[in-house]
Design an enzyme around this catalytic site. Structure first.
Site, PDB file in Angstrom:
ATOM      1  N   HIS A   1       0.844  -1.133   0.203  1.00 54.52           N
ATOM      2  CA  HIS A   1       0.176  -0.016  -0.053  1.00 54.52           C
ATOM      3  C   HIS A   1       0.751   1.247   0.059  1.00 54.52           C
ATOM      4  O   HIS A   1       0.648   2.276  -0.887  1.00 54.52           O
ATOM      5  CB  HIS A   1      -0.996   0.037   1.055  1.00 54.52           C
TER       6      HIS A   1
ATOM      7  N   HIS B   1       1.383   4.950  -2.655  1.00 56.94           N
ATOM      8  CA  HIS B   1       1.732   6.299  -2.317  1.00 56.94           C
ATOM      9  C   HIS B   1       2.868   6.856  -3.308  1.00 56.94           C
ATOM     10  O   HIS B   1       2.955   7.964  -3.710  1.00 56.94           O
ATOM     11  CB  HIS B   1       1.996   6.677  -1.281  1.00 56.94           C
TER      12      HIS B   1
ATOM     13  N   GLU C   1      -5.723   9.217  -0.172  1.00 50.19           N
ATOM     14  CA  GLU C   1      -6.091   7.931  -0.275  1.00 50.19           C
ATOM     15  C   GLU C   1      -7.139   7.357  -1.087  1.00 50.19           C
ATOM     16  O   GLU C   1      -6.991   6.132  -1.991  1.00 50.19           O
ATOM     17  CB  GLU C   1      -6.746   7.484   1.240  1.00 50.19           C
TER      18      GLU C   1
ATOM     19  N   SER D   1      -4.106   0.522  -4.567  1.00 56.79           N
ATOM     20  CA  SER D   1      -3.576  -0.880  -3.772  1.00 56.79           C
ATOM     21  C   SER D   1      -4.496  -1.917  -3.674  1.00 56.79           C
ATOM     22  O   SER D   1      -4.170  -3.138  -3.258  1.00 56.79           O
ATOM     23  CB  SER D   1      -2.832  -0.436  -2.683  1.00 56.79           C
TER      24      SER D   1
END
Ligand code: HBI
Ligand code: FE
Length: 289
Positions: A134, A139, A180, A203
């Site tokens: 993730h 990111h 997110e 993700s």
């Protein structure tokens, strides 16, 4: 360091916090990853990068290509050699979820905390805690985008004031619904299609499709105050997504906003439930990528 307590997780945090520094950083200990872990990373990468081609925004696609991390769990120092000259960001290893104030301080100094451990075989699609897949795959590609690079530093710097004003929930929703779970309209091709840029979506293979293709979910134009007032889901697909007209809109809308009065006005109010539509709001229709 002892494990931080967190409202977002009811169970114990999984990481190894023993031996972490005061700022919760740890060495990556790349040698300790097993061949099975590298193989699991390659499978995760292959599955998600296929979806990225059709569902992610251009900045994400370009960032991921520059990181060149398909062959196994990447080394933070290799990523830093790409990131630092590009946007001045640097990855630091952490055991997992870290306390809010520490997280904000890292971001304010352009250090992005990346969890060291990789998810297990039975949780390939989604887990509540951040892991290296993730944090890195989701990111780091966007840290190569100049707008997101600047935005995350500003977010880190805004943290102290939000905590002092007892409005952390409101600020955290900005992060949640953009970094997110953000969508952005991609107009470079002239079609204005919606694309994914949020790490929590990218993700997860299920949510990547769901966020763009589910006909019933709400996709609303990004509005900073509306976002700060909207509750969110931590253990299920989102019921509402917010759509930026472009990535720079994130900075443009937020630098001109005086957060103090917004916090004062709304921090005591119950959040708008995820999935609720307010009078006068028009969601985007269903859009196939
Ligand atoms: N720690 N490792 C890690 N990753 C996060 O995304 C994170 C965190 N600590 C606090 C936090 N996020 C959020 O609660 C803040 O954005 C408010
Ligand atoms: Fe995240």
């Amino acid at each position: 360091m002892k494990k931080p307590s967190t409202e977002t997780s009811t169970s114990e945090l999984r990481g190894e916090y023993e031996g972490a520094a005061d700022d919760y950083t740890v060495g990556q200990d790349w040698q300790a990853y097993t061949p099975e872990m590298h193989a699991r990373w390659r499978r995760l990468h292959a599955r998600q990068s296929a979806l990225v081609e059709t569902h992610a925004c251009a900045a994400f696609r370009e960032g991921l290509a520059r990181l060149d991390c398909a062959d196994g769990i990447p080394r933070f120092e290799d990523a830093n050699a790409i990131l630092e000259p590009a946007t001045g960001w640097r990855l630091v290893g952490v055991p997992g979820f870290i306390p809010d104030a520490v997280f904000f301080d890292h971001l304010a100094h352009r250090r992005f905390p990346v969890t060291r451990w990789l998810r297990e075989e039975h949780e390939l699609d989604y887990l509540v805690e951040p892991d290296i897949f993730h944090d890195f795959f989701g990111h780091v590609p966007m840290l190569l985008d100049p707008t997101i690079a600047d935005f995350l530093e500003l977010y880190g710097k805004a943290g102290a004031r939000a905590m002092a004003m007892d409005a952390l929930d409101m600020l955290a929703r900005i992060y949640w619904y953009t970094i997110e779970f953000g969508l952005v309209r991609e107009s470079a091709d002239g079609l204005g299609r919606l694309k994914v840029f949020g790490a929590g979506i990218i993700s997860s293979s299920g949510e990547t499709r769901f966020s763009l293709e589910d006909p019933k979910v709400l996709r609303l134009p990004f509005d900073a105050v509306r976002v700060m007032r909207t509750g969110y889901m931590i253990d299920a697909f989102q019921k509402t997504y917010f759509v930026l007209e472009s990535l720079p809109q994130l900075i443009e809308d937020l630098v001109g906003l005086d957060f103090g009065p917004v916090y004062e006005t709304w921090r005591q109010a119950p959040p708008i439930p995820a999935g609720d539509l307010l009078p006068g709001e028009t969601p985007f229709g269903e859009l196939t990528p």
